[in-house]
Write an enzyme that holds these catalytic residues in place. Structure first.
Site, PDB file in Angstrom:
ATOM      1  N   GLU A 440       0.841  -1.228   0.000  1.00  0.00           N
ATOM      2  CA  GLU A 440       0.000   0.000   0.000  1.00  0.00           C
ATOM      3  C   GLU A 440       0.864   1.261   0.000  1.00  0.00           C
ATOM      4  O   GLU A 440       0.499   2.271   0.588  1.00  0.00           O
ATOM      5  CB  GLU A 440      -0.960   0.028   1.204  1.00  0.00           C
ATOM      6  CG  GLU A 440      -1.932  -1.118   1.294  1.00  0.00           C
ATOM      7  CD  GLU A 440      -2.991  -1.119   0.196  1.00  0.00           C
ATOM      8  OE1 GLU A 440      -3.053  -0.146  -0.579  1.00  0.00           O
ATOM      9  OE2 GLU A 440      -3.714  -2.118   0.108  1.00  0.00           O
TER      10      GLU A 440
HETATM   11  C1  LIG Z   1       3.574  -9.805   0.787  1.00  0.00           C
HETATM   12  C2  LIG Z   1       3.269  -8.886  -0.335  1.00  0.00           C
HETATM   13  C3  LIG Z   1       1.982  -8.834  -0.843  1.00  0.00           C
HETATM   14  C4  LIG Z   1       1.691  -8.007  -1.921  1.00  0.00           C
HETATM   15  N1  LIG Z   1       0.433  -8.027  -2.464  1.00  0.00           N
HETATM   16  C5  LIG Z   1       0.181  -7.323  -3.589  1.00  0.00           C
HETATM   17  C6  LIG Z   1      -1.081  -7.424  -4.259  1.00  0.00           C
HETATM   18  O1  LIG Z   1      -1.983  -8.111  -3.792  1.00  0.00           O
HETATM   19  N2  LIG Z   1      -1.258  -6.746  -5.413  1.00  0.00           N
HETATM   20  C7  LIG Z   1      -0.282  -5.981  -5.959  1.00  0.00           C
HETATM   21  O2  LIG Z   1      -0.516  -5.401  -7.008  1.00  0.00           O
HETATM   22  N3  LIG Z   1       0.925  -5.846  -5.355  1.00  0.00           N
HETATM   23  C8  LIG Z   1       1.180  -6.498  -4.187  1.00  0.00           C
HETATM   24  N4  LIG Z   1       2.405  -6.407  -3.582  1.00  0.00           N
HETATM   25  C9  LIG Z   1       3.434  -5.577  -4.200  1.00  0.00           C
HETATM   26  C10 LIG Z   1       3.655  -4.289  -3.453  1.00  0.00           C
HETATM   27  O3  LIG Z   1       2.569  -3.429  -3.644  1.00  0.00           O
HETATM   28  C11 LIG Z   1       4.985  -3.701  -3.949  1.00  0.00           C
HETATM   29  O4  LIG Z   1       6.001  -4.548  -3.449  1.00  0.00           O
HETATM   30  C12 LIG Z   1       5.177  -2.275  -3.516  1.00  0.00           C
HETATM   31  O5  LIG Z   1       4.298  -1.425  -4.184  1.00  0.00           O
HETATM   32  C13 LIG Z   1       6.610  -1.803  -3.795  1.00  0.00           C
HETATM   33  O6  LIG Z   1       6.979  -2.058  -5.113  1.00  0.00           O
HETATM   34  P1  LIG Z   1       8.355  -2.832  -5.417  1.00  0.00           P
HETATM   35  O7  LIG Z   1       8.393  -4.037  -4.556  1.00  0.00           O
HETATM   36  O8  LIG Z   1       8.485  -3.011  -6.870  1.00  0.00           O
HETATM   37  O9  LIG Z   1       9.465  -1.852  -4.869  1.00  0.00           O
HETATM   38  P2  LIG Z   1      10.080  -0.593  -5.671  1.00  0.00           P
HETATM   39  O10 LIG Z   1       8.991   0.266  -6.172  1.00  0.00           O
HETATM   40  O11 LIG Z   1      11.097  -1.079  -6.626  1.00  0.00           O
HETATM   41  O12 LIG Z   1      10.798   0.163  -4.471  1.00  0.00           O
HETATM   42  C14 LIG Z   1      12.103  -0.210  -3.979  1.00  0.00           C
HETATM   43  C15 LIG Z   1      12.546   0.882  -3.011  1.00  0.00           C
HETATM   44  O13 LIG Z   1      12.685   2.115  -3.720  1.00  0.00           O
HETATM   45  C16 LIG Z   1      11.888   3.131  -3.138  1.00  0.00           C
HETATM   46  N5  LIG Z   1      11.356   3.973  -4.212  1.00  0.00           N
HETATM   47  C17 LIG Z   1      10.637   3.587  -5.273  1.00  0.00           C
HETATM   48  N6  LIG Z   1      10.321   4.659  -6.025  1.00  0.00           N
HETATM   49  C18 LIG Z   1      10.852   5.737  -5.437  1.00  0.00           C
HETATM   50  C19 LIG Z   1      10.871   7.148  -5.722  1.00  0.00           C
HETATM   51  N7  LIG Z   1      10.232   7.650  -6.772  1.00  0.00           N
HETATM   52  N8  LIG Z   1      11.517   7.956  -4.866  1.00  0.00           N
HETATM   53  C20 LIG Z   1      12.128   7.468  -3.769  1.00  0.00           C
HETATM   54  N9  LIG Z   1      12.141   6.159  -3.430  1.00  0.00           N
HETATM   55  C21 LIG Z   1      11.516   5.299  -4.267  1.00  0.00           C
HETATM   56  C22 LIG Z   1      10.812   2.417  -2.346  1.00  0.00           C
HETATM   57  O14 LIG Z   1      10.353   3.216  -1.257  1.00  0.00           O
HETATM   58  C23 LIG Z   1      11.534   1.151  -1.889  1.00  0.00           C
HETATM   59  O15 LIG Z   1      12.232   1.414  -0.706  1.00  0.00           O
HETATM   60  C24 LIG Z   1       2.702  -7.200  -2.474  1.00  0.00           C
HETATM   61  C25 LIG Z   1       3.981  -7.217  -1.917  1.00  0.00           C
HETATM   62  C26 LIG Z   1       4.267  -8.040  -0.868  1.00  0.00           C
HETATM   63  C27 LIG Z   1       5.661  -8.046  -0.308  1.00  0.00           C
END
Ligand SMILES: Cc1cc2nc3c(=O)[nH]c(=O)nc-3n(C[C@H](O)[C@H](O)[C@H](O)COP(=O)(O)OP(=O)(O)OC[C@H]3O[C@@H](n4cnc5c(N)ncnc54)[C@H](O)[C@@H]3O)c2cc1C
Length: 617
Positions: A440
């Site tokens: 979220e």
């Molecule tokens: C257990 C679990 C359940 C989940 N369930 C769902 C689901 O049901 N449906 C779904 O769609 N997704 C789901 N997710 C995915 C989740 O929403 C994403 O993991 C989350 O949005 C972060 O995206 P990412 O993992 O690609 O991290 P990234 O976006 O790659 O982020 C990596 C790091 O970079 C930082 N970052 C990214 N962009 C920026 C920026 N512009 N400026 C500064 N910092 C930045 C972030 O804060 C983070 O620390 C789930 C994840 C988990 C772990």
């Protein structure tokens, strides 16, 4: 024996003594939710969490969801628990009666969030996404879509998912590649790969309704070009029955992950055979607005999960600290004592109590604000509460999830080596709640939301007004014996916080574009600390007033009889605990917050100036 999920007395104190949420029953919308009714619902929720959800969660961590021959199998007992949740009305508690609900206020529903999400997140996350999916169909769907999908989702017959994330699109949803192609009959063919999808496949119910963000061919890049589609796992006939024909969806694996082992986090392929049928929800290119329409309640839920986890972790740590004999007493080292007698353990426990109870009031306050933004009598009041919700949501989501993890970590510490053993549940709590800081919107994303979107609301007036409202309690506490230094500390920290937006503007105007980005997270944390201080002070004021009344009632007029009362009477002990919890937080944590504010104000941009290669590696 007291339950080990939440201190019921504290829940009631926060709701009815500090926030006075029973006032809601004076409104037409919530007239039936009197204090008695609310207390009954809380007791029922606690029983369900204790008897059904928590035991299943402990089992689910050990057994986990399994992926066998392309199918997902949940921990035995999950489907039954989900049915029981639906049958007891929790899936639709907030909805109106015509949707099978009870019209429950958010502030009551959030107690179930606090208890249920922290007792069994794997099961409850399915309930949450299913509810939210049904809600979106209720708000934006056609009558036919409501009949075909929403009713069964609200009724607990089918589960739902929210399908956003892709390998190249996590926080940055604008990068979504999944495509939707018009089939010419009003439906679409969906094709693409998604990952991290909670409950993407499961055997909990006979069908799953996926809500997918995808881009219709030819639509612009970025979030503005996204649409949202209803994509059932099994195609549904026009009379609402299941056709038995599977949609072209494959779950390719489930993640091996740190915690939440019972929750299948799925990698999914849609349209491998070019035959995945999707039905547009709402208008084309309105996907992101539709999906994010429920973001405030969703983020509130995650904050409630962090808070509930802190509560369970605290109560387990407390019980352990009372039982574990180790080391000698401070004044008589030969006398072996339970570790709760050691000052350092008491410091950790009181810190845990302070965060748990402060966050609890914070979560209830914001849910109450959500209710008041709907039912307050004047438009001005409704607008004011709505502004408060928007301002505080990123703080609550990030702060309570981060602190929930920290508190679980402290519970492990109190258990010593046993804290790492699967014999005790605290290591599971710590692993499971780690996800709360990521889903979220990560903590980093919340910090940026706060600084760049929320602080500037109404030219900064929403933030300034919220801080000004905090003066009320400081004013009432002034002059009370033993409080002056604490009030001064609170006011000083709050005043320091109030200066930060100007520092952000100044630095930006001077060309230090990275400054607010570098400081956003620490600012969010400091804001959260001040909010904790405020709620703990408010709680302490009520506790002092109640304690004074109790002393009068019991004729405890001198210091000795007061001491005797606070040592023996359970209400007096509770109030005394509240007073010292507030003092501990303000006297121990807020000076550290002042340090955080000094760190923000200090124009150190090293993390931005350092060239990438200088990081080493
Ligand atoms: C257990 C679990 C359940 C989940 N369930 C769902 C689901 O049901 N449906 C779904 O769609 N997704 C789901 N997710 C995915 C989740 O929403 C994403 O993991 C989350 O949005 C972060 O995206 P990412 O993992 O690609 O991290 P990234 O976006 O790659 O982020 C990596 C790091 O970079 C930082 N970052 C990214 N962009 C920026 C920026 N512009 N400026 C500064 N910092 C930045 C972030 O804060 C983070 O620390 C789930 C994840 C988990 C772990």
């Amino acid at each position: 024996m007291p339950n080990i999920l939440a201190d019921e007395k504290d829940v009631r104190f926060a709701l009815f003594d500090v926030l006075k949420v029973q006032e809601l029953s004076k409104t037409e919308a919530f007239a039936s939710f009197t204090q008695d009714v609310m207390e009954m619902i809380i007791a029922e929720a606690l029983k369900f969490a204790e008897n059904v959800l928590f035991p299943l969660n402990l089992k689910g961590d050990k057994e986990g969801a399994r992926f066998v021959d392309g199918r997902v199998f949940s921990t035995p007992g999950t489907a039954e628990a989900y049915r029981a949740l639906a049958d007891s009305g929790w899936l639709t508690a907030r909805e109106s009666e015509d949707l099978g609900g009870q019209g429950m206020p958010n502030v009551l529903n959030v107690i179930a969030d606090e208890l249920f999400l922290s007792s069994n997140f794997p099961l409850m996350t399915t309930a949450h996404v299913t509810h939210d999916g049904a809600k979106l169909i209720e708000l934006f769907g056609t009558e036919e879509q409501k009949h075909l999908y929403m009713e069964k989702m609200y009724g607990g017959q089918w589960t739902g998912t929210m399908v956003l994330t892709e390998s190249g699109a996590g926080s940055d949803l604008g990068a979504i590649q999944t495509k939707a192609t018009r089939r010419g009959d009003g439906t679409y063919t969906i094709s693409g790969s998604k990952l991290f999808i909670t409950g993407g496949d499961s055997d909990v119910t006979e069908n799953i309704v996926h809500l997918i963000l995808a881009r219709i061919e030819g639509d612009p890049p970025g979030t503005k070009g996204l649409s949202i589609f209803i994509v059932p796992k099994i195609i549904v006939n026009s009379d609402g029955s299941l056709s038995g024909v599977p949609n072209d969806i494959v779950c390719t694996r489930i993640e091996e992950k740190l915690g939440l082992h019972a929750s299948p986090t799925c990698q999914m392929t849609f349209g491998e055979n070019n035959d995945c049928i999707g039905y547009l929800l709402g208008k084309e290119r309105a996907g992101i607005n539709i999906m994010f329409g429920l973001i405030n309640p969703s983020r509130l839920g995650i904050g409630a999960w962090g808070t509930g986890t802190a509560s369970i972790a605290y109560l387990h740590a407390l019980r352990y600290a009372k039982e574990r004999i180790q080391g000698g007493a401070l004044d008589n080292p030969r006398n072996r004592v339970a570790i709760i007698n050691h000052p350092d353990i008491r410091r950790i426990l009181l810190t845990m109590k302070a965060y748990t109870e402060g966050m609890r009031v914070f979560v209830y306050y914001l849910s109450y604000a959500l209710d008041l933004s709907r039912v307050s009598s004047s438009a001005e009041e409704r607008e004011r509460w709505s502004g408060t919700v928007d301002l505080l949501i990123p703080v609550l989501k990030a702060y309570c999830s981060e602190k929930g993890f920290e508190m679980a970590n402290l519970a492990v510490q109190i258990h010593g080596g046993y804290g790492l053993s699967a014999e005790y549940p605290v290591e599971q709590l710590m692993r499971d709640v780690r996800t709360a800081t990521i889903v979220e919107g990560t903590t980093g994303i919340q910090g940026m939301d706060l600084v760049f979107r929320k602080l500037p609301m109404e030219g900064g007036a929403v933030f300034a007004d919220f801080l000004a409202a905090m003066d009320d309690v400081a004013g009432k506490m002034a002059g009370r014996a033993g409080w002056q230094a604490y009030i001064d500390q609170f006011k000083r920290t709050k005043a320091g916080l109030a200066e930060m937006p100007a520092a952000f503007s100044r630095q930006t105007a001077e060309g230090n574009k990275a400054f607010p980005y570098l400081k956003a997270n620490l600012f969010l944390e400091a804001f959260g600390d001040v909010i904790m201080g405020w709620f703990l002070l408010r709680s302490a004021l009520v506790a002092e007033e109640r304690l004074e009344a109790l002393c009068r009632e019991k004729g405890a007029t001198d210091a000795a009889s007061r001491d005797a009362l606070t040592a023996g009477d359970m209400d007096a002990v509770f109030f005394q605990g509240k007073i010292l919890t507030a003092k501990h937080f303000i006297g121990t944590m807020l000076p550290v917050t002042e340090g955080k504010l000094a760190s923000i104000a200090w124009n150190d941009l090293s993390a931005w100036e350092i060239v990438e290669r200088a990081f080493g590696g």
